[in-house]
Write an enzyme that holds these catalytic residues in place. Structure first.
Site, short mmCIF file in Angstrom:
data_model
loop_
_atom_site.label_atom_id
_atom_site.label_comp_id
_atom_site.label_asym_id
_atom_site.label_seq_id
_atom_site.Cartn_x
_atom_site.Cartn_y
_atom_site.Cartn_z
N HIS A 170 0.84 -1.21 0.00
CA HIS A 170 0.00 0.00 0.00
C HIS A 170 0.88 1.27 0.00
CE1 HIS A 170 -2.99 2.92 1.41
NE2 HIS A 170 -3.92 2.01 1.54
N GLU A 274 -0.96 1.52 -5.38
CA GLU A 274 -0.76 0.30 -4.59
C GLU A 274 -0.74 -0.95 -5.47
OE1 GLU A 274 -3.89 0.47 -1.58
OE2 GLU A 274 -3.80 2.67 -1.77
O1 TA6 Z 1 -6.11 1.81 -0.39
C1 TA6 Z 1 -7.13 2.75 -0.20
C2 TA6 Z 1 -7.78 2.48 1.15
O2 TA6 Z 1 -8.43 1.23 1.16
C3 TA6 Z 1 -8.73 3.64 1.42
O3 TA6 Z 1 -10.08 3.24 1.32
C4 TA6 Z 1 -8.34 4.07 2.84
O4 TA6 Z 1 -9.07 3.34 3.78
C5 TA6 Z 1 -6.86 3.73 2.84
O5 TA6 Z 1 -6.80 2.47 2.19
C6 TA6 Z 1 -6.17 3.79 4.17
O6 TA6 Z 1 -6.60 2.75 4.99
P1 TA6 Z 1 -6.04 2.71 6.52
O7 TA6 Z 1 -6.67 1.51 7.15
O8 TA6 Z 1 -4.55 2.58 6.43
O9 TA6 Z 1 -6.45 4.03 7.12
#
Ligand code: TA6
Length: 305
Positions: A170, A274
């Site tokens: 991510h 990601e």
């Molecule tokens: O990758 C995008 C996502 O799924 C968004 O929807 C947002 O939730 C982000 O990840 C961050 O997630 P986190 O649990 O690290 O706050």
């Protein structure tokens, strides 16, 4: 558990790798090569920094990030596994899974030469993980630091029955201003736009540009993505293997302001591209004794076009 003294005694490499107590007292591997520097927090096997010599930082880290056992770090390269996003219905797994919340062990450090250093970390199932996810597993993360950054997450199933998971590297990239950058490589891809409720299925026309909250899962793509940053006169290329979806996310103001570890106005300098199998279309089933590897390689190119 490996303490700092033990880590340095066993894995430090003169002038290239040392282990220090980072923010929150969490152990961090500081990596210095002739062409780049990097940092990897053992909590979550979390790459928190990567900066090629002569470049601005490539990986973004929130100044409000929380460094605390059991909490995710905002920024860097969170490892999302065994679930990307919300847990499966009825599962006690946390959002984006357990891998980023656990303390990983250092397995190996190899300083190839002055310009390249590899770190290998591991995480295995234990009673605590089985409370969250009833499977045996063995994870390994390879981080190769050179002019480029290569990150590979290998998921092995040592158990006697298959398991299915979703995953993502991510990655939070540092940009001059997300409103002024674009991402190429996803043209004509189908994507799930998760901003509206219910999510919408759309098709990408042209490069991805940003004028608000963007939270998209691009489906069935193995393409290299390139972040074009005219203000910083650079491109960041993200090539990938073992990944069938790419997630693109900027929280924009309203969502960022509501995140204590991000904050109002701090979202301009970051963009997530990601490397994922975000599922359900590309969920990965690992048979007994099998493995699956998802990896990306990040490189910086001069010039925005
Ligand atoms: O990758 C995008 C996502 O799924 C968004 O929807 C947002 O939730 C982000 O990840 C961050 O997630 P986190 O649990 O690290 O706050």
């Amino acid at each position: 558990m490996q303490d700092i003294a033990t880590l340095n005694a066993k894995f430090a490499r003169p002038d290239q790798v040392r282990f220090v107590a980072g923010p929150g007292g969490l152990p961090v591997a500081e990596i210095t090569t002739g062409v780049a520097t990097a940092a990897v927090c053992l909590h979550g096997a979390h790459v928190t920094a990567f900066q090629p010599q002569g470049e601005k930082p490539v990986i973004w880290l929130s100044r409000k990030a929380v460094f605390q056992s059991g909490k995710p770090i905002r920024g860097g390269i969170p490892l999302c596994w065994p679930n990307f996003g919300p847990a499966p219905v009825g599962s006690p797994l946390p959002p984006h899974g357990l891998a980023r919340l656990r303390r990983w062990q250092v397995v190996d450090v190899v300083a190839h030469d002055t310009d390249r250093c590899d770190l290998r970390l591991a995480l295995a199932a234990d009673d605590a993980s089985r409370e969250l996810w009833p499977h045996d597993f063995a994870l390994e993360l390879q981080v190769a630091v050179g002019r480029r950054l290569a990150v590979a997450l290998t998921i092995r199933n040592p158990g006697s029955s298959a398991f299915t998971c979703t995953d993502a590297l991510h990655t939070y990239f540092a940009v001059s201003d997300v409103a002024g950058v674009r991402v190429s490589g996803l043209e004509r891809c189908t994507y799930r736009d998760t901003v509206p409720t219910p999510p919408a299925t759309c098709r990408q026309e042209g490069p991805v540009t940003f004028g608000g909250n963007v939270d998209r899962v691009y489906l069935d793509t193995t393409a290299t993505c390139v972040i074009h940053d005219p203000k910083w006169k650079r491109r960041i290329a993200v090539t990938k293997q073992g990944s069938r979806s790419t997630v693109v996310w900027t929280p924009w103001e309203e969502k960022a302001a509501a995140m204590a570890d991000l904050g109002s106005g701090k979202w301009h300098g970051m963009l997530c591209v990601e490397t994922a199998n975000a599922g359900p279309e590309d969920a990965v089933t690992v048979p007994p004794g099998g493995t699956h590897t998802v990896s990306c390689e990040v490189s910086v190119l001069s010039g925005a076009d």
